[in-house]
Design a protein around this motif. Structure first.
Motif, PDB file in Angstrom:
ATOM      1  N   LYS A  16     -19.491  15.348 102.560  1.00 34.80           N
ATOM      2  CA  LYS A  16     -19.025  14.386 102.796  1.00 34.80           C
ATOM      3  C   LYS A  16     -20.415  13.328 103.463  1.00 34.80           C
ATOM      4  O   LYS A  16     -20.385  12.414 103.543  1.00 34.80           O
ATOM      5  CB  LYS A  16     -18.481  15.042 104.297  1.00 34.80           C
ATOM      6  CG  LYS A  16     -17.095  15.841 104.004  1.00 34.80           C
ATOM      7  CD  LYS A  16     -16.883  16.789 104.856  1.00 34.80           C
ATOM      8  CE  LYS A  16     -17.250  17.310 106.306  1.00 34.80           C
ATOM      9  NZ  LYS A  16     -17.917  18.729 105.066  1.00 34.80           N
ATOM     10  N   SER A  17     -21.585  14.131 104.923  1.00 32.31           N
ATOM     11  CA  SER A  17     -22.446  13.868 104.869  1.00 32.31           C
ATOM     12  C   SER A  17     -23.175  12.310 104.179  1.00 32.31           C
ATOM     13  O   SER A  17     -23.484  11.500 104.243  1.00 32.31           O
ATOM     14  CB  SER A  17     -23.491  13.955 106.129  1.00 32.31           C
ATOM     15  OG  SER A  17     -22.281  14.610 107.133  1.00 32.31           O
ATOM     16  N   THR A  18     -23.214  13.033 102.763  1.00 35.22           N
ATOM     17  CA  THR A  18     -23.860  12.280 101.369  1.00 35.22           C
ATOM     18  C   THR A  18     -23.116  10.853 101.038  1.00 35.22           C
ATOM     19  O   THR A  18     -23.714   9.792 101.031  1.00 35.22           O
ATOM     20  CB  THR A  18     -24.014  13.320 100.922  1.00 35.22           C
ATOM     21  OG1 THR A  18     -24.416  14.562 100.558  1.00 35.22           O
ATOM     22  CG2 THR A  18     -24.487  12.099  99.339  1.00 35.22           C
ATOM     23  N   LEU A  19     -21.562  10.589 101.258  1.00 38.63           N
ATOM     24  CA  LEU A  19     -20.958  10.260 101.047  1.00 38.63           C
ATOM     25  C   LEU A  19     -21.258   8.984 102.056  1.00 38.63           C
ATOM     26  O   LEU A  19     -21.727   7.862 101.695  1.00 38.63           O
ATOM     27  CB  LEU A  19     -19.425  10.469 100.746  1.00 38.63           C
ATOM     28  CG  LEU A  19     -18.244   9.094 100.701  1.00 38.63           C
ATOM     29  CD1 LEU A  19     -19.236   8.218  99.534  1.00 38.63           C
ATOM     30  CD2 LEU A  19     -16.904   9.859 100.498  1.00 38.63           C
ATOM     31  N   LEU A  20     -21.028   9.352 103.728  1.00 35.88           N
ATOM     32  CA  LEU A  20     -21.482   8.373 104.425  1.00 35.88           C
ATOM     33  C   LEU A  20     -22.772   7.651 104.265  1.00 35.88           C
ATOM     34  O   LEU A  20     -23.113   6.571 104.409  1.00 35.88           O
ATOM     35  CB  LEU A  20     -21.369   8.877 105.690  1.00 35.88           C
ATOM     36  CG  LEU A  20     -20.830   7.867 106.428  1.00 35.88           C
ATOM     37  CD1 LEU A  20     -18.771   7.984 106.513  1.00 35.88           C
ATOM     38  CD2 LEU A  20     -20.596   9.227 108.432  1.00 35.88           C
ATOM     39  N   GLU A  50      -5.383   8.119 106.715  1.00 26.83           N
ATOM     40  CA  GLU A  50      -5.644   8.389 105.973  1.00 26.83           C
ATOM     41  C   GLU A  50      -6.594   9.494 106.020  1.00 26.83           C
ATOM     42  O   GLU A  50      -7.795   8.925 106.595  1.00 26.83           O
ATOM     43  CB  GLU A  50      -6.545   7.395 104.901  1.00 26.83           C
ATOM     44  CG  GLU A  50      -6.188   7.330 102.942  1.00 26.83           C
ATOM     45  CD  GLU A  50      -6.419   6.286 102.412  1.00 26.83           C
ATOM     46  OE1 GLU A  50      -5.772   5.534 101.514  1.00 26.83           O
ATOM     47  OE2 GLU A  50      -8.187   5.237 102.856  1.00 26.83           O
ATOM     48  N   VAL A  51      -6.394  10.051 104.794  1.00 28.05           N
ATOM     49  CA  VAL A  51      -7.781  11.502 104.883  1.00 28.05           C
ATOM     50  C   VAL A  51      -8.141  11.127 103.104  1.00 28.05           C
ATOM     51  O   VAL A  51      -7.589  11.394 101.988  1.00 28.05           O
ATOM     52  CB  VAL A  51      -7.104  12.542 104.946  1.00 28.05           C
ATOM     53  CG1 VAL A  51      -8.452  14.104 104.526  1.00 28.05           C
ATOM     54  CG2 VAL A  51      -6.395  12.735 106.353  1.00 28.05           C
ATOM     55  N   VAL A  52      -9.924  11.131 103.138  1.00 28.99           N
ATOM     56  CA  VAL A  52     -10.197  11.589 101.511  1.00 28.99           C
ATOM     57  C   VAL A  52     -10.767  13.380 101.712  1.00 28.99           C
ATOM     58  O   VAL A  52     -11.286  13.817 102.539  1.00 28.99           O
ATOM     59  CB  VAL A  52     -11.680  10.304 101.824  1.00 28.99           C
ATOM     60  CG1 VAL A  52     -12.127  11.070 100.196  1.00 28.99           C
ATOM     61  CG2 VAL A  52     -10.912   9.384 101.336  1.00 28.99           C
ATOM     62  N   MET A  53     -10.794  14.112 101.239  1.00 25.40           N
ATOM     63  CA  MET A  53     -10.768  14.961 101.342  1.00 25.40           C
ATOM     64  C   MET A  53     -11.683  15.405  99.872  1.00 25.40           C
ATOM     65  O   MET A  53     -11.514  14.916  98.688  1.00 25.40           O
ATOM     66  CB  MET A  53      -9.223  16.210 100.768  1.00 25.40           C
ATOM     67  CG  MET A  53      -9.776  17.803 100.797  1.00 25.40           C
ATOM     68  SD  MET A  53      -8.069  19.174 100.804  1.00 25.40           S
ATOM     69  CE  MET A  53      -7.614  18.465 101.963  1.00 25.40           C
ATOM     70  N   LEU A  54     -12.660  16.222 100.382  1.00 29.20           N
ATOM     71  CA  LEU A  54     -13.800  16.351  98.880  1.00 29.20           C
ATOM     72  C   LEU A  54     -14.204  17.662  99.062  1.00 29.20           C
ATOM     73  O   LEU A  54     -14.386  18.542  99.996  1.00 29.20           O
ATOM     74  CB  LEU A  54     -15.496  15.259  99.087  1.00 29.20           C
ATOM     75  CG  LEU A  54     -15.592  14.187  99.465  1.00 29.20           C
ATOM     76  CD1 LEU A  54     -14.966  13.449 101.506  1.00 29.20           C
ATOM     77  CD2 LEU A  54     -16.226  14.005  98.906  1.00 29.20           C
ATOM     78  N   ALA A  55     -14.609  18.443  97.607  1.00 30.75           N
ATOM     79  CA  ALA A  55     -14.919  19.021  97.517  1.00 30.75           C
ATOM     80  C   ALA A  55     -16.111  19.792  96.235  1.00 30.75           C
ATOM     81  O   ALA A  55     -15.760  18.125  95.107  1.00 30.75           O
ATOM     82  CB  ALA A  55     -13.821  20.707  96.703  1.00 30.75           C
ATOM     83  N   GLY A  56     -16.861  19.827  96.333  1.00 31.89           N
ATOM     84  CA  GLY A  56     -17.740  20.351  95.015  1.00 31.89           C
ATOM     85  C   GLY A  56     -18.729  19.381  94.660  1.00 31.89           C
ATOM     86  O   GLY A  56     -19.094  18.825  93.635  1.00 31.89           O
ATOM     87  N   GLY A 101     -13.428  18.265 103.638  1.00 33.69           N
ATOM     88  CA  GLY A 101     -13.831  19.180 102.774  1.00 33.69           C
ATOM     89  C   GLY A 101     -14.817  20.639 103.834  1.00 33.69           C
ATOM     90  O   GLY A 101     -15.322  20.539 104.663  1.00 33.69           O
ATOM     91  N   PRO A 102     -14.758  21.262 102.718  1.00 38.18           N
ATOM     92  CA  PRO A 102     -15.891  22.358 103.463  1.00 38.18           C
ATOM     93  C   PRO A 102     -17.062  21.871 103.503  1.00 38.18           C
ATOM     94  O   PRO A 102     -17.365  21.200 102.791  1.00 38.18           O
ATOM     95  CB  PRO A 102     -15.813  24.006 102.340  1.00 38.18           C
ATOM     96  CG  PRO A 102     -15.430  22.654 100.998  1.00 38.18           C
ATOM     97  CD  PRO A 102     -14.779  21.452 101.243  1.00 38.18           C
ATOM     98  N   ASN A 103     -18.489  22.449 103.690  1.00 35.87           N
ATOM     99  CA  ASN A 103     -19.463  22.598 104.091  1.00 35.87           C
ATOM    100  C   ASN A 103     -20.300  22.519 102.123  1.00 35.87           C
ATOM    101  O   ASN A 103     -20.193  23.090 101.587  1.00 35.87           O
ATOM    102  CB  ASN A 103     -19.864  23.992 104.849  1.00 35.87           C
ATOM    103  CG  ASN A 103     -19.983  23.366 106.203  1.00 35.87           C
ATOM    104  OD1 ASN A 103     -19.687  23.383 107.418  1.00 35.87           O
ATOM    105  ND2 ASN A 103     -20.286  24.574 106.987  1.00 35.87           N
ATOM    106  N   GLY A 104     -20.556  21.739 102.645  1.00 32.74           N
ATOM    107  CA  GLY A 104     -22.022  20.886 101.332  1.00 32.74           C
ATOM    108  C   GLY A 104     -20.806  20.240 100.002  1.00 32.74           C
ATOM    109  O   GLY A 104     -21.179  20.203  99.186  1.00 32.74           O
TER     110      GLY A 104
END
Length: 262
Positions: A43-47, A210-216, A37-40
């Protein structure tokens, strides 16, 4: 087979929520899940939330056992987290760093004796192909060597879940490929639930099951790379016109042609 289940997970920093009620289909052992996903996007927050490094609401269950609410040292018996980079200016040797990781948190088998801890650390360095770095200071390692040393620290307690935050960041192409090949091999070999934050969509397409795509701060898609990395989803999440094709070797390729009008 190990399973990590995430339901209604909300994470943030102070009063600022970053991830809102995230739920995923169960992540399975022996497979790599790439967070993209884009910056912000979160992703890192979830991890970090999965690692227990942020206050969380919701549920994170490993083989039915709730992880949220466990003390960090107990959670660390099951879940290992590798940050984007090791701290700078640390004069410990690679071996001292591994033994320190074993002392900091007991393994699933309990606290190891000094001889057992040393044997385990040496065996792991052999598996990773870096036994020659055992007595080298962390502050003297190259970027690729530091990433391998960080991976060793994450693996030495033999976790069930491996969380890697951009393990290929700032690495040259050779080390990007070697690190991801190694992560895939260890994931398969030990049946790990491996979750990796990846910026490079080509690496995600090639190495993730598997891919998880995040945004916003929300989950936008979850599935195989082919099902998730579609031109429509890339346009929606990244704002680019892109093609997704297979190369002559059969690898999925993401080719961004142009930025779409804002």
């Amino acid at each position: 087979m190990k399973q990590l289940e995430i339901q209604g997970l909300t994470l943030g920093y102070g009063r600022r929520e970053i991830l809102h009620g995230a739920s995923l289909d169960a992540l399975r052992g022996g497979a790599i899940t790439a967070l993209i996903g884009p910056n912000g996007a979160g992703k890192s927050t979830l991890l970090r939330g999965l690692a227990g490094l942020l206050p969380a609401r919701g549920s994170v269950r490993l083989d039915g056992q709730e992880m949220i609410g466990l003390r960090l040292e107990h959670r660390a018996r099951h879940i290992a987290y590798m940050p984007q980079s090791l701290p700078q200016g640390v004069a410990l040797t690679v071996m001292e760093a591994l033994l320190g990781a074993l002392r900091a948190s007991p393994t699933a088998e309990g606290q190891l004796s000094a001889s057992a801890a040393t044997e385990r650390a040496l065996d792991l360095l052999e598996q990773l192909g870096i036994p020659h770095l055992a007595l080298v200071g962390l502050d003297r390692l190259s970027g690729g060597q530091r990433q391998l040393a960080g991976l060793a620290q994450a693996l030495v307690r033999r976790p069930q879940v491996l969380l890697l935050d951009e393990p290929t960041s700032a690495l040259d192409l050779r080390y990007q490929l070697s690190v991801m090949e190694l992560v895939r091999k260890l994931t398969r070999q030990h049946g790990l639930v491996t979750v990796v934050v990846v910026h490079d969509l080509a690496l995600a397409a090639r190495y993730a099951d598997e891919v998880v795509m995040l945004a916003g701060g929300t989950i936008r898609a979850q599935g195989t790379p082919e099902a998730t990395l579609t031109p429509a989803m890339l346009a929606e999440v990244y704002g680019v016109s892109a093609r997704v094709e297979r190369c002559s070797h059969g690898h999925l390729q993401v080719l961004a042609d142009a930025a779409l009008p804002a």
